[in-house]
Design an enzyme around this catalytic site. Structure first.
Site, PDB file in Angstrom:
ATOM      1  N   PHE A  73      -7.620   0.589  -2.602  1.00 41.53           N
ATOM      2  CA  PHE A  73      -8.438  -0.796  -3.153  1.00 41.53           C
ATOM      3  C   PHE A  73      -7.470  -1.266  -4.165  1.00 41.53           C
ATOM      4  O   PHE A  73      -8.221  -2.165  -5.201  1.00 41.53           O
ATOM      5  CB  PHE A  73      -9.801   0.034  -3.984  1.00 41.53           C
ATOM      6  CG  PHE A  73     -10.642   0.411  -3.018  1.00 41.53           C
ATOM      7  CD1 PHE A  73     -11.675  -0.170  -2.256  1.00 41.53           C
ATOM      8  CD2 PHE A  73     -10.731   1.812  -2.658  1.00 41.53           C
ATOM      9  CE1 PHE A  73     -12.586   0.156  -1.192  1.00 41.53           C
ATOM     10  CE2 PHE A  73     -11.823   2.584  -1.781  1.00 41.53           C
ATOM     11  CZ  PHE A  73     -12.654   1.782  -1.071  1.00 41.53           C
ATOM     12  N   ASP A 115      10.530   4.481   5.743  1.00 44.07           N
ATOM     13  CA  ASP A 115      10.551   2.962   6.432  1.00 44.07           C
ATOM     14  C   ASP A 115      11.592   2.876   7.458  1.00 44.07           C
ATOM     15  O   ASP A 115      12.614   3.358   7.463  1.00 44.07           O
ATOM     16  CB  ASP A 115      10.953   2.075   5.397  1.00 44.07           C
ATOM     17  CG  ASP A 115       9.957   0.524   5.711  1.00 44.07           C
ATOM     18  OD1 ASP A 115       8.973   0.370   4.991  1.00 44.07           O
ATOM     19  OD2 ASP A 115      10.278  -0.064   6.647  1.00 44.07           O
ATOM     20  N   VAL A 131       0.850  -1.314  -0.059  1.00 52.14           N
ATOM     21  CA  VAL A 131       0.103   0.175   0.123  1.00 52.14           C
ATOM     22  C   VAL A 131       0.951   1.156   0.013  1.00 52.14           C
ATOM     23  O   VAL A 131       0.759   2.111  -0.811  1.00 52.14           O
ATOM     24  CB  VAL A 131      -0.937   0.068   1.223  1.00 52.14           C
ATOM     25  CG1 VAL A 131      -1.817   1.111   1.397  1.00 52.14           C
ATOM     26  CG2 VAL A 131      -1.803  -1.055   1.125  1.00 52.14           C
ATOM     27  N   CYS A 148      -5.408  -9.691   2.596  1.00 54.03           N
ATOM     28  CA  CYS A 148      -6.687  -8.730   2.889  1.00 54.03           C
ATOM     29  C   CYS A 148      -7.811  -9.481   3.009  1.00 54.03           C
ATOM     30  O   CYS A 148      -8.507  -9.309   4.087  1.00 54.03           O
ATOM     31  CB  CYS A 148      -6.798  -7.860   1.667  1.00 54.03           C
ATOM     32  SG  CYS A 148      -5.497  -6.968   1.305  1.00 54.03           S
ATOM     33  N   LEU A 176     -16.003 -14.429  -9.922  1.00 55.58           N
ATOM     34  CA  LEU A 176     -16.981 -15.666 -10.030  1.00 55.58           C
ATOM     35  C   LEU A 176     -16.280 -16.883  -9.940  1.00 55.58           C
ATOM     36  O   LEU A 176     -16.858 -18.020 -10.261  1.00 55.58           O
ATOM     37  CB  LEU A 176     -17.942 -15.534 -11.152  1.00 55.58           C
ATOM     38  CG  LEU A 176     -18.916 -14.308 -11.013  1.00 55.58           C
ATOM     39  CD1 LEU A 176     -19.832 -14.154 -12.454  1.00 55.58           C
ATOM     40  CD2 LEU A 176     -19.821 -14.272  -9.751  1.00 55.58           C
ATOM     41  N   GLY A 234     -12.554 -22.189  -6.772  1.00 58.78           N
ATOM     42  CA  GLY A 234     -11.094 -22.593  -6.633  1.00 58.78           C
ATOM     43  C   GLY A 234     -10.911 -23.256  -5.293  1.00 58.78           C
ATOM     44  O   GLY A 234     -11.830 -23.519  -4.523  1.00 58.78           O
ATOM     45  N   LYS A 258      -7.869 -11.702   6.522  1.00 60.22           N
ATOM     46  CA  LYS A 258      -8.145 -10.735   7.514  1.00 60.22           C
ATOM     47  C   LYS A 258      -9.261  -9.920   7.785  1.00 60.22           C
ATOM     48  O   LYS A 258      -9.754  -9.551   8.816  1.00 60.22           O
ATOM     49  CB  LYS A 258      -6.688  -9.835   7.699  1.00 60.22           C
ATOM     50  CG  LYS A 258      -6.727  -8.487   7.628  1.00 60.22           C
ATOM     51  CD  LYS A 258      -5.423  -7.943   7.678  1.00 60.22           C
ATOM     52  CE  LYS A 258      -5.176  -6.961   6.573  1.00 60.22           C
ATOM     53  NZ  LYS A 258      -5.955  -5.729   6.562  1.00 60.22           N
ATOM     54  N   ASN A 276     -14.315  -5.394   0.500  1.00 62.71           N
ATOM     55  CA  ASN A 276     -13.460  -6.789   0.659  1.00 62.71           C
ATOM     56  C   ASN A 276     -14.245  -7.626   1.150  1.00 62.71           C
ATOM     57  O   ASN A 276     -14.202  -8.796   0.374  1.00 62.71           O
ATOM     58  CB  ASN A 276     -12.331  -6.465   1.439  1.00 62.71           C
ATOM     59  CG  ASN A 276     -11.104  -5.837   0.652  1.00 62.71           C
ATOM     60  OD1 ASN A 276     -11.296  -5.616  -0.300  1.00 62.71           O
ATOM     61  ND2 ASN A 276      -9.992  -5.732   1.507  1.00 62.71           N
TER      62      ASN A 276
HETATM   63  C1  UGA Z   1      -7.927  -7.614  -2.560  1.00 65.82           C
HETATM   64  C2  UGA Z   1      -9.049  -6.803  -3.363  1.00 65.82           C
HETATM   65  O1  UGA Z   1      -9.207  -7.388  -4.677  1.00 65.82           O
HETATM   66  C3  UGA Z   1      -8.512  -5.259  -3.442  1.00 65.82           C
HETATM   67  O2  UGA Z   1      -9.521  -4.443  -4.088  1.00 65.82           O
HETATM   68  C4  UGA Z   1      -8.347  -4.669  -2.167  1.00 65.82           C
HETATM   69  O3  UGA Z   1      -7.702  -3.257  -2.053  1.00 65.82           O
HETATM   70  C5  UGA Z   1      -7.062  -5.628  -1.467  1.00 65.82           C
HETATM   71  O4  UGA Z   1      -7.717  -6.898  -1.360  1.00 65.82           O
HETATM   72  C6  UGA Z   1      -6.766  -4.988   0.003  1.00 65.82           C
HETATM   73  O5  UGA Z   1      -7.654  -4.814   0.778  1.00 65.82           O
HETATM   74  O6  UGA Z   1      -5.476  -4.382   0.066  1.00 65.82           O
HETATM   75  P1  UGA Z   1      -5.676  -8.829  -3.272  1.00 65.82           P
HETATM   76  O7  UGA Z   1      -5.843  -9.534  -2.025  1.00 65.82           O
HETATM   77  O8  UGA Z   1      -4.611  -8.386  -3.623  1.00 65.82           O
HETATM   78  O9  UGA Z   1      -6.814  -7.785  -3.464  1.00 65.82           O
HETATM   79  O10 UGA Z   1      -6.151 -10.040  -4.443  1.00 65.82           O
HETATM   80  P2  UGA Z   1      -7.263 -10.545  -5.214  1.00 65.82           P
HETATM   81  O11 UGA Z   1      -7.025 -10.380  -6.740  1.00 65.82           O
HETATM   82  O12 UGA Z   1      -8.706  -9.797  -4.741  1.00 65.82           O
HETATM   83  O13 UGA Z   1      -7.525 -11.950  -4.842  1.00 65.82           O
HETATM   84  C7  UGA Z   1      -7.761 -12.482  -3.380  1.00 65.82           C
HETATM   85  C8  UGA Z   1      -7.971 -13.855  -3.450  1.00 65.82           C
HETATM   86  O14 UGA Z   1      -9.294 -14.401  -4.093  1.00 65.82           O
HETATM   87  C9  UGA Z   1      -6.922 -14.749  -4.162  1.00 65.82           C
HETATM   88  O15 UGA Z   1      -6.437 -15.813  -3.335  1.00 65.82           O
HETATM   89  C10 UGA Z   1      -7.579 -15.217  -5.479  1.00 65.82           C
HETATM   90  O16 UGA Z   1      -7.086 -16.326  -5.984  1.00 65.82           O
HETATM   91  C11 UGA Z   1      -9.038 -15.320  -4.777  1.00 65.82           C
HETATM   92  N1  UGA Z   1     -10.062 -15.045  -5.895  1.00 65.82           N
HETATM   93  C12 UGA Z   1     -10.162 -14.198  -6.734  1.00 65.82           C
HETATM   94  C13 UGA Z   1     -10.829 -16.271  -6.082  1.00 65.82           C
HETATM   95  O17 UGA Z   1     -10.594 -17.475  -5.569  1.00 65.82           O
HETATM   96  N2  UGA Z   1     -11.824 -16.352  -7.130  1.00 65.82           N
HETATM   97  C14 UGA Z   1     -12.085 -15.061  -7.948  1.00 65.82           C
HETATM   98  O18 UGA Z   1     -13.040 -15.135  -8.740  1.00 65.82           O
HETATM   99  C15 UGA Z   1     -11.185 -13.858  -7.319  1.00 65.82           C
END
Ligand code: UGA
Length: 439
Positions: free
Chosen positions: A153, A30, A11, A261, A251, A254, A264, A209
């Site tokens: 985000f 940092d 971030v 994120c 959608l 998996g 938690k 989230n």
């Molecule tokens: C997530 C949110 O997408 C961001 O918008 C947010 O800012 C961020 O958390 C945060 O709070 O800092 P991130 O954790 O980097 O981002 O990753 P995502 O792409 O959202 O994926 C999260 C998890 O969901 C991964 O393990 C991914 O494999 C899983 N996922 C995602 C699925 O199993 N299915 C999906 O359709 C999409």
């Protein structure tokens, strides 16, 4: 305007780099000297596509600097962004220790009034609490520090693009001054700004989230039912996605969501609600479904193999998703633990996650890391796919057939089409779809 950013993780650093990119003067702070040394020498301490290039460019241009000297930086700052971690505590609540460490340093160093902007995800009410805490402590200094909420985000792996081209910027403020400062900072981005009070801004972050996590858990539950009744989750998701009230994204069924994120933030909101005598039933279910989903592949494979002892396993993908080296809450970790504890011999592949994985699994003699997916597949009795890296999805199923002792595949990310599994004549177990057996 003198902008300082505290914290150089996903971030903080992305925020600092992107603010510099649109023309602001930014200093990133940092406490970790090694990180600062690396950044000064053009190396990003985190793996994030496109980040290092802009970081170097802005540093050379003089827009972006790095230091451990918080005292001098906070002394005359106009705006201080806080982007440090808020990990989860054992009871699921958010740990604000790192935020308060920065806050204490600001209290110690600030010599003029300024705006503190909290980017880290914090429980509802924290911004207000921090403002009261700061102003009580700086009462004798004759200055005033206001706190604004500005949740982030970005998603890992696409963080730079998500920041430069965000869908919205959310700003929680209590004064015109704070509103105007943040408007001025974000003006060059040309992105819609949602202005609200601090509590709503904090809630927007958690609700966003947790809603996405809920969407994933919902699809995973439907996928599990698809397996029982013979439907195909990929087709179901596609059919649903044409309805724009549902949308096309998030959608994918998996082995559950991971990362720093969703796990938690679902727990923190659930904890916060409980603490206020309220139960969030949907979030509780989201968490429960995800916990079970993590072990889905091992559960399926136990029906096939009586024991994992001496089984040669190709373990494909370690990070919680592609495009990042982050392993926090990655489903690979608990699954690797079980396989190792039960005596499997593992060859693991990941394009960028290996170094971090080695820090978690030290001195495991049955765990070998390899450079390519093909090396992992050689002579394996079984292959598990945990992350859909394109280096992994790019390996055709006929290669599995060619290289493995017997091509038995458990794919936790539905990387392949069932038709491909049929024509490659492999045994292919995936999520929410029929199992394909060899002829
Ligand atoms: C997530 C949110 O997408 C961001 O918008 C947010 O800012 C961020 O958390 C945060 O709070 O800092 P991130 O954790 O980097 O981002 O990753 P995502 O792409 O959202 O994926 C999260 C998890 O969901 C991964 O393990 C991914 O494999 C899983 N996922 C995602 C699925 O199993 N299915 C999906 O359709 C999409």
């Amino acid at each position: 305007m003198k902008i300082v950013v505290a914290g150089t993780g996903y971030v903080g650093l992305v925020t600092g780099v992107c603010l510099a990119k649109v023309g602001h003067n930014v200093v990133c702070i940092d406490i970790n000297e090694e990180k600062i040394y690396k950044m000064k020498n053009g190396i990003s301490p985190i793996y994030e596509p496109g980040l290092e290039e802009i970081m170097v460019e802005m540093h050379e241009k003089g827009n972006l600097n790095f230091t451990t000297d918080y005292k001098n930086s906070y002394k005359n700052a106009d705006v201080i962004f806080i982007g440090v971690g808020t990990p989860e505590k054992a009871d699921g609540s958010a740990n604000l220790e790192y935020i308060y460490k920065v806050v204490d340093q600001i209290i110690e160093s600030a010599e003029k009034s300024c705006l503190v902007v909290i980017k880290s995800t914090v429980p509802i009410g924290t911004n207000k609490e921090i403002e009261l805490y700061i102003n009580e402590k700086i009462a004798e200094k004759g200055i005033k520090i206001e706190v604004a909420s500005n949740p982030e985000f970005l998603a890992q792996g696409t963080a730079v693009n998500d920041t430069l081209h965000a869908k919205r910027i959310v700003v929680g403020v209590e004064s015109e001054d704070a509103k105007n400062i943040l408007r001025e900072i974000y003006e060059p981005f040309n992105i819609p700004i949602v202005i609200t009070n601090r509590e709503s801004a904090e809630m927007i972050k958690y609700a966003s989230n947790d809603f996405l996590a809920l969407k994933i858990s919902f699809m995973n539950e439907i996928a599990n039912l698809c397996e029982i009744i013979g439907a195909n989750i990929e087709d179901v998701a596609k059919g649903m996605s044409y309805d724009d009230r549902i949308g096309k994204k998030f959608l994918k069924a998996g082995v559950g969501y991971g990362g720093s994120c969703f796990p938690k933030d679902t727990k923190a909101l659930h904890w916060l609600a409980e603490n206020n005598g309220h139960e969030l039933k949907t979030i509780k279910a989201t968490i429960e479904v995800n916990e079970n989903q993590k072990y889905k592949l091992l559960k399926k494979s136990r029906r096939k193999f009586k024991s994992f002892k001496n089984l040669n396993v190709a373990f494909l993908g370690l990070t919680f998703k592609p495009g990042t080296d982050d392993l926090r809450e990655a489903p690979s970790i608990p699954n690797m633990r079980v396989l190792l504890d039960e005596g499997a011999n593992i060859k693991a592949y990941d394009p960028v996650g290996v170094e971090n994985f080695k820090k978690i699994f030290k001195g495991e003699k049955n765990l070998k890391y390899v450079q390519t997916p093909e090396e992992a597949l050689e002579d394996a009795d079984v292959a598990f796919v945990f992350t859909e890296w394109k280096q992994i999805t790019g390996v055709e199923l006929k290669k599995y057939k060619e290289l493995m002792k017997k091509a038995i595949i458990f794919d936790g990310r539905n990387c392949y089409k069932l038709e491909e599994a049929i024509s490659a004549n492999v045994e292919y177990h995936s999520i929410g779809r029929n199992t394909i057996f060899m002829e």
